[in-house]
Enzyme design. Structure first.
Site, short mmCIF file in Angstrom:
data_model
loop_
_atom_site.label_atom_id
_atom_site.label_comp_id
_atom_site.label_asym_id
_atom_site.label_seq_id
_atom_site.Cartn_x
_atom_site.Cartn_y
_atom_site.Cartn_z
N THR A 1 -8.70 -0.70 1.70
CA THR A 1 -10.12 -0.64 2.02
C THR A 1 -10.74 0.68 1.56
OG1 THR A 1 -9.51 -1.79 4.04
CG2 THR A 1 -11.77 -0.99 3.89
N ARG B 1 -4.44 -16.36 6.41
CA ARG B 1 -5.23 -15.63 7.42
C ARG B 1 -5.82 -16.56 8.49
NH1 ARG B 1 -7.71 -10.68 7.46
NH2 ARG B 1 -7.36 -10.23 5.27
N GLY C 1 -5.19 1.32 5.62
CA GLY C 1 -5.87 1.45 6.92
C GLY C 1 -7.07 2.38 6.86
N SER D 1 -2.80 -1.63 7.75
CA SER D 1 -2.89 -1.50 9.20
C SER D 1 -3.08 -2.88 9.83
CB SER D 1 -4.02 -0.57 9.61
OG SER D 1 -5.26 -1.14 9.26
N HIS E 1 -3.52 -13.13 1.29
CA HIS E 1 -3.86 -13.33 2.71
C HIS E 1 -4.34 -14.77 2.95
CE1 HIS E 1 -3.68 -9.04 2.40
NE2 HIS E 1 -4.94 -8.84 2.06
N ARG F 1 -15.76 -6.16 4.63
CA ARG F 1 -15.46 -4.89 3.97
C ARG F 1 -15.60 -4.97 2.46
NH1 ARG F 1 -9.62 -4.83 6.59
NH2 ARG F 1 -9.99 -7.03 6.19
N HIS G 1 0.88 -1.18 0.00
CA HIS G 1 0.00 0.00 0.00
C HIS G 1 0.91 1.23 0.00
CE1 HIS G 1 -3.49 -2.53 0.43
NE2 HIS G 1 -2.85 -3.20 1.37
N ASP H 1 2.29 -6.78 2.14
CA ASP H 1 1.11 -5.99 2.51
C ASP H 1 1.56 -4.76 3.32
OD1 ASP H 1 -1.59 -5.38 2.50
OD2 ASP H 1 -2.11 -6.72 4.16
ZN ZN Z 1 -5.80 -7.04 1.56
#
Ligand code: ZN
Length: 396
Positions: free
Chosen positions: A102, A230, A71, A292, A227, A166, A66, A288
């Site tokens: 996001t 996760r 975040g 955040s 991810h 999200r 990012h 990543d």
């Molecule tokens: Zn992501």
């Protein structure tokens, strides 16, 4: 400018043993044992570096950063800052791909483009994804196709969020359409048109990608889910996805709170995936960085935030070797040749004749990164930043 780096133990990422690497301008001209300047006839503008006691590896390829910050999911004050050039260089990352996160409302792709161009002009190789978590995706020019065809650093689409609170909950049809647009644009522009998919922790995991591939004329391998470490359920679904021909990505940035909630460390996920029989070239790791990382207390209340770190890429690669017993060249391929191949960066991620001269020198004992070269220019040399950037003097 001709540069000759002698006596390093070279991992291309395959182990080539102790060998010499000859660089002309921005490319690797030759890799061979005992190259002498007499044989190549070069007399002027030659730099010879004795890299005895060093390991040479390709510059790392980080497929999710990012770059302008991410975040913002806990209010505006939780927006994370943009990445700094020096941190990327010191992490040994010479190629990176920027993405929105996001928030694609107060943040935008124009800013990602500007930052990518800034990093590339400073000596790195920065690319970007068009699109956003949400579908219909945000773009710069109005369509995925135009962005990919007209804007050089745009190599694909991402991160599109699925199986996440999200996410905008895209249908398989919508995902197939995005993949088709990216594919056709990629054919025209000579890019892979990969579609990076952000996975959340909902139990639907990768279902919508399988449905998109089953119901429409889209290859599963065009989706590049990240991810995947996760949680356990998603990891198992990822193994299946990779066995069916896709490439899966593990996230290296983490913290104690996230690990406690069930995340598998990227290094461990890499080892387990190899043990499960996934072909090693279908596994990648990305940082990543600048995303955040929330810390929750016992009651699930947000206590504080950490910021994803780009040096986690190198650290997890080493952890895979030292703690999980993964062969060095295999662990290395997850952050060099594999991510370069899946994102279509053909001259990146490998040390071979004709490749871009993007490389790192590691201390053979500590495996710490001491020197970094990008496109034939040293950015870091013997732990000192030597890159010439406009604000370098202000930072010291
Ligand atoms: Zn992501």
């Amino acid at each position: 400018m001709i540069r000759l780096i002698k006596n390093a133990q070279v991992f291309a990422p395959r182990n080539l043993g102790k060998t010499d690497v000859l660089i002309s301008g921005s490319r690797i001209l030759k890799i061979d044992s005992n190259i002498s300047l007499e044989t190549i006839g070069a007399q002027e503008c030659v730099e010879v570096v004795d890299a005895s006691g060093k390991i040479m590896v390709p510059g790392y390829v980080d497929t999710l950063v990012h770059i302008t910050g991410g975040g913002g999911e806990g209010g505006f004050q939780t927006r994370t800052p943009e990445i700094e050039f020096d941190n990327i260089v010191r992490a040994g990352v010479t190629s990176l791909i920027g993405a929105l996160g996001t928030d694609a409302t107060t943040r935008g792709l124009a800013d990602v483009y500007g930052k990518a161009m800034s990093l590339s002009q400073s000596g790195l190789n920065c690319f970007m994804y068009t699109g956003s978590y949400e579908v219909p995706v945000k773009t710069i020019t109005g369509s995925i196709k135009s962005d990919m065809i007209f804007i050089e650093p745009v190599i694909g689409v991402g991160e599109i969020a699925i199986s996440d609170k999200r996410s905008s909950q895209p249908t398989p049809h919508e995902l197939a359409r995005i993949a088709s647009d990216a594919k056709v644009a990629g054919m025209i522009a000579g890019k892979t048109g990969i579609v990076m998919i952000h996975l959340g922790d909902e139990e639907t995991c990768l279902e919508s990608l399988h449905q998109a591939a089953d119901q429409f004329a889209v290859a599963l391998s065009q989706f590049y889910p990240t991810h995947i470490n996760r949680n356990r359920t998603l990891f198992e679904a990822g193994i299946e996805f990779a066995k069916q021909g896709g490439t899966i990505d593990f996230t290296t940035s983490t913290n104690d709170s996230i690990l406690k909630s069930g995340e598998i460390r990227a290094s461990q996920a890499l080892a387990k995936a190899l043990q499960a029989g996934v072909p090693s070239d279908r596994l990648t790791m990305s940082s990543d960085a600048q995303g955040s990382l929330p810390n929750f207390d016992e009651d699930g209340i947000l206590e504080s935030l950490d910021v994803g770190a780009i040096d986690s890429l190198h650290n997890e690669m080493l952890r895979a070797v030292k703690s999980e017993g993964v062969e060095f060249s295999l662990a290395l391929s997850a952050i060099t040749s594999n991510p370069a191949r899946v994102t279509g960066l053909h001259r990146k991620g490998q040390l071979k004749q004709g490749s871009d001269a993007d490389l790192n020198l590691l201390d053979s004992e500590s495996l710490a990164i001491s020197s970094v070269m990008s496109r034939g220019h040293w950015l870091l040399q013997n732990d000192e930043m030597v890159a010439q950037t406009p604000f370098a003097s202000a930072a010291t």
